[in-house]
Design a protein around this motif. Sequence first.
Motif, PDB file in Angstrom:
ATOM      1  N   GLN A 109       3.367 -13.849  11.790  1.00 47.02           N
ATOM      2  CA  GLN A 109       2.673 -13.917  12.572  1.00 47.02           C
ATOM      3  C   GLN A 109       2.984 -14.949  14.105  1.00 47.02           C
ATOM      4  O   GLN A 109       3.983 -15.307  13.959  1.00 47.02           O
ATOM      5  CB  GLN A 109       1.787 -15.409  12.435  1.00 47.02           C
ATOM      6  N   TYR A 167      -0.030 -10.009  14.542  1.00 45.48           N
ATOM      7  CA  TYR A 167       1.174  -9.609  12.893  1.00 45.48           C
ATOM      8  C   TYR A 167       1.871  -8.781  13.114  1.00 45.48           C
ATOM      9  O   TYR A 167       1.453  -7.538  13.022  1.00 45.48           O
ATOM     10  CB  TYR A 167      -0.219  -9.959  11.763  1.00 45.48           C
ATOM     11  N   PHE A 221      -3.493 -10.820   3.733  1.00 49.83           N
ATOM     12  CA  PHE A 221      -4.775 -10.243   4.228  1.00 49.83           C
ATOM     13  C   PHE A 221      -5.282 -10.211   2.688  1.00 49.83           C
ATOM     14  O   PHE A 221      -5.075  -9.777   1.401  1.00 49.83           O
ATOM     15  CB  PHE A 221      -5.067  -9.580   4.656  1.00 49.83           C
ATOM     16  N   GLN A 249      -5.237  -5.893   3.151  1.00 46.85           N
ATOM     17  CA  GLN A 249      -4.911  -5.606   4.425  1.00 46.85           C
ATOM     18  C   GLN A 249      -4.697  -3.983   5.354  1.00 46.85           C
ATOM     19  O   GLN A 249      -4.681  -3.300   6.218  1.00 46.85           O
ATOM     20  CB  GLN A 249      -3.262  -5.271   4.636  1.00 46.85           C
ATOM     21  N   LEU A 263      -6.822  -4.289   8.774  1.00 38.45           N
ATOM     22  CA  LEU A 263      -5.967  -4.281  10.142  1.00 38.45           C
ATOM     23  C   LEU A 263      -6.365  -3.432  11.297  1.00 38.45           C
ATOM     24  O   LEU A 263      -6.321  -2.536  10.918  1.00 38.45           O
ATOM     25  CB  LEU A 263      -5.020  -5.009   9.539  1.00 38.45           C
ATOM     26  N   SER A 271      -3.901  -6.372  14.467  1.00 37.82           N
ATOM     27  CA  SER A 271      -5.301  -7.521  14.110  1.00 37.82           C
ATOM     28  C   SER A 271      -5.561  -8.158  13.595  1.00 37.82           C
ATOM     29  O   SER A 271      -6.456  -6.587  12.902  1.00 37.82           O
ATOM     30  CB  SER A 271      -5.649  -7.786  16.056  1.00 37.82           C
ATOM     31  N   ALA A 272      -6.462  -9.174  13.257  1.00 36.55           N
ATOM     32  CA  ALA A 272      -7.141  -9.600  11.518  1.00 36.55           C
ATOM     33  C   ALA A 272      -8.102  -9.006  12.232  1.00 36.55           C
ATOM     34  O   ALA A 272      -8.743  -9.424  13.652  1.00 36.55           O
ATOM     35  CB  ALA A 272      -7.210 -10.686  11.539  1.00 36.55           C
ATOM     36  N   THR A 273      -9.282  -8.565  11.640  1.00 34.49           N
ATOM     37  CA  THR A 273     -10.351  -8.144  11.945  1.00 34.49           C
ATOM     38  C   THR A 273     -11.526  -8.134  10.742  1.00 34.49           C
ATOM     39  O   THR A 273     -11.039  -9.069  10.192  1.00 34.49           O
ATOM     40  CB  THR A 273     -11.026  -6.623  11.597  1.00 34.49           C
ATOM     41  N   SER A 297     -10.448  -7.339   7.169  1.00 33.66           N
ATOM     42  CA  SER A 297      -9.226  -7.843   7.186  1.00 33.66           C
ATOM     43  C   SER A 297      -9.439  -9.110   6.329  1.00 33.66           C
ATOM     44  O   SER A 297      -8.539  -9.490   5.216  1.00 33.66           O
ATOM     45  CB  SER A 297      -8.431  -7.970   7.519  1.00 33.66           C
ATOM     46  N   GLY A 347      -9.621 -13.555   7.441  1.00 33.33           N
ATOM     47  CA  GLY A 347      -8.505 -14.471   7.855  1.00 33.33           C
ATOM     48  C   GLY A 347      -7.079 -13.793   6.773  1.00 33.33           C
ATOM     49  O   GLY A 347      -6.988 -14.275   6.448  1.00 33.33           O
ATOM     50  N   ALA A 348      -6.313 -14.416   8.116  1.00 31.98           N
ATOM     51  CA  ALA A 348      -5.367 -14.581   7.110  1.00 31.98           C
ATOM     52  C   ALA A 348      -5.083 -15.952   6.499  1.00 31.98           C
ATOM     53  O   ALA A 348      -4.706 -17.047   7.115  1.00 31.98           O
ATOM     54  CB  ALA A 348      -3.376 -14.435   8.804  1.00 31.98           C
TER      55      ALA A 348
END
Length: 682
Positions: free
Chosen positions: A93, A103, A600, A603, A606, A615-617, A620, A622-623
Amino acid sequence: MAGFNIAVTGLKASSTMLDVAGNNIANSSTVGYKSSRTEFGDIYTASVVGSGSSNTPGSGVTVSNIAQDFSSGTLEFTNNNLDLAINGSGFFQLDDQQGGITYSRAGAFELDKEGYVVSKDGKRLQGYGLDDKENRLPIGDLAVTQKEYPPKATSDMDLAFNIDDREDSTTLLPNYDKDKAGSYTYSTTVRTFDSLGNEHTVKYNMVEQRPEQEYKKYITAPASDVLISGAPAITVALAVGVPTAAAGFAQVTTTAKGPTGNNQEIWRLQDPVLKDLQETDPRIFAVEYYPDGAGSGELKIITRADSLEFGDLVVTDNAATPASLVPTATDTTGFVSSNEKQYFEFNAANFPTNTFNIKIAGVDIDISTGTGGMSAELVALAIRDRESDIIEANPLIQSVSWDADQGTNGALRVEYKPEVTPGSLNSVSVGVFDDNVSQLFAADSVAGGALDAHFTEPGDNSYDGVYRVYAYLNGDEALDLGKANDPGNGSATEPGPILIKFDPTSGILSSVNGEEVRTGAAVPDLLIKGADPANPNNVITLNLAGSTQFASDSIIKASDQDGYPKGDLIGVSFSGTGDMIAAFSNGEELKIGVVAIASFENQAGLQPSGDTEWSATLASGGALMNPPGTGLNGLLRSAALEQSNVDLSAELVKLIEAQRNFQANSKTLETLNTVTQSILQI
């Protein structure tokens, strides 16, 4: 005609496939890059005629997705500890300090000028900070903020050794000297550090106890005074062969074996003359005289056990021209025992009610009993208060105390030091000097006479496996290892030797400074005082567990101490579980953080954001942040980088496939164009 549009969609899809394959090939050497593949979908405009049938030919093809392959790439090892790779699933991260969180699998990190761990584009690696007890703090920027490590004074020391049982203690020099290797059995040195980080050494000398003996030299004394050794010499008045009390002699009424037989009359030199003589020559233990009844007799001089040779000890007559007196016989009778104890019982029936004076080993003690008398225990405690003076006047004595369990009313106990044992049971004189002697001491009936020990408890007469241990700071200053301080009441200690013992049948450590080592139990610690010149209050705990006395070479089996000097930061490394460890020039390491790994639920959802970052979407999720090696997270590898997972062979084949598809769709356009021209010519 719809065919033109269909062919165009095919050309577009083939072009996208060429772009994706080309991008993969271009990034085949990009660290942490994940290859992509083009996924196609057909286009249909549904027109149902009848049940389950369709008469539409289709509207072409579309690129439904460009999917990424998140399988791990090959790990390539480097020489930089800040190069990190995740061996398994998960992402680093990164925080750009402007609210952007991304990420990445690319672990080529470095330290910026502020000590933060950053990526090549300056984004900070995220992880857990640690408090003083190494508890994890909330996730934040990982940084190396401690550039130096403060010194630590030595507080714990472990020392295990083997002393060769084959060493013969009788070959040691008679007088111990820390600077003479022949006076001790074994020696070893351990380094220590004071509270300022200065390095010192503690040298341990171990002296096996010699078989205790007293050497007695009998001299035919002339009918005159004699001079004994020293500078100045001490005159011993024999008064024409008969010693006198005025000259410091006192008659001993017990039987003893002299040079001419048993039950001889014995006169023993008392304090203060004996003390003066011992100050001029400390090797002398006692002086006795055996008159022969004919105006002469035998003078006996007894040396200490650790001083077996007379050397320059000279005994001469007191004539105008002094002549040396030659020893006529030497007796090497062993001492009574080590740790001998003598007990003197009080008669508690009727203590005097006035002030009286007693003398113990040359020390006068005034006791005021007051009205109603004084108990035997209080009298003994009053004597105990003068213990230090008694020991100072008689260095062979270790302690003077009251033992309530001995005899009917208790008894005064005199215990001798183990290193130097007394030569007879009457070496300590206990006397009373008033008219109430019979009331105070049950065993004495002569006013002003000396009281013999009511009984004597022998000590340990075996010296096999017994060692005196000395310690010196920097080889010079004697250290306090826990030797009981005179008067030896156990509440204070002083520099000097302590005793350790080994079981002579097994060679295993059996006693440390008087404390028994029980089988399976921890070995008692020794407390070393004075080994930190910078902080006199610092005490080092020494443990001798594992020490032995076997018939093999004397060696160090283990040696360790917990002190160190000040250190400067020389590097940072990472463990497989993500621990960030700072290494310092003093050899110490400090865990300063833990790398956090993101995972994730999906994944594949992403969003690529460039620089091999995602980037998280919403797709995907949250991390989920956890340390490496927990859950499904992979382990961390330091000094390694994950290479691109692009398969060049497969990508080249995809280029051929995309080229063929493009050509085929171009042929469709060409054919449709020919058909159209034919129609126009009708």
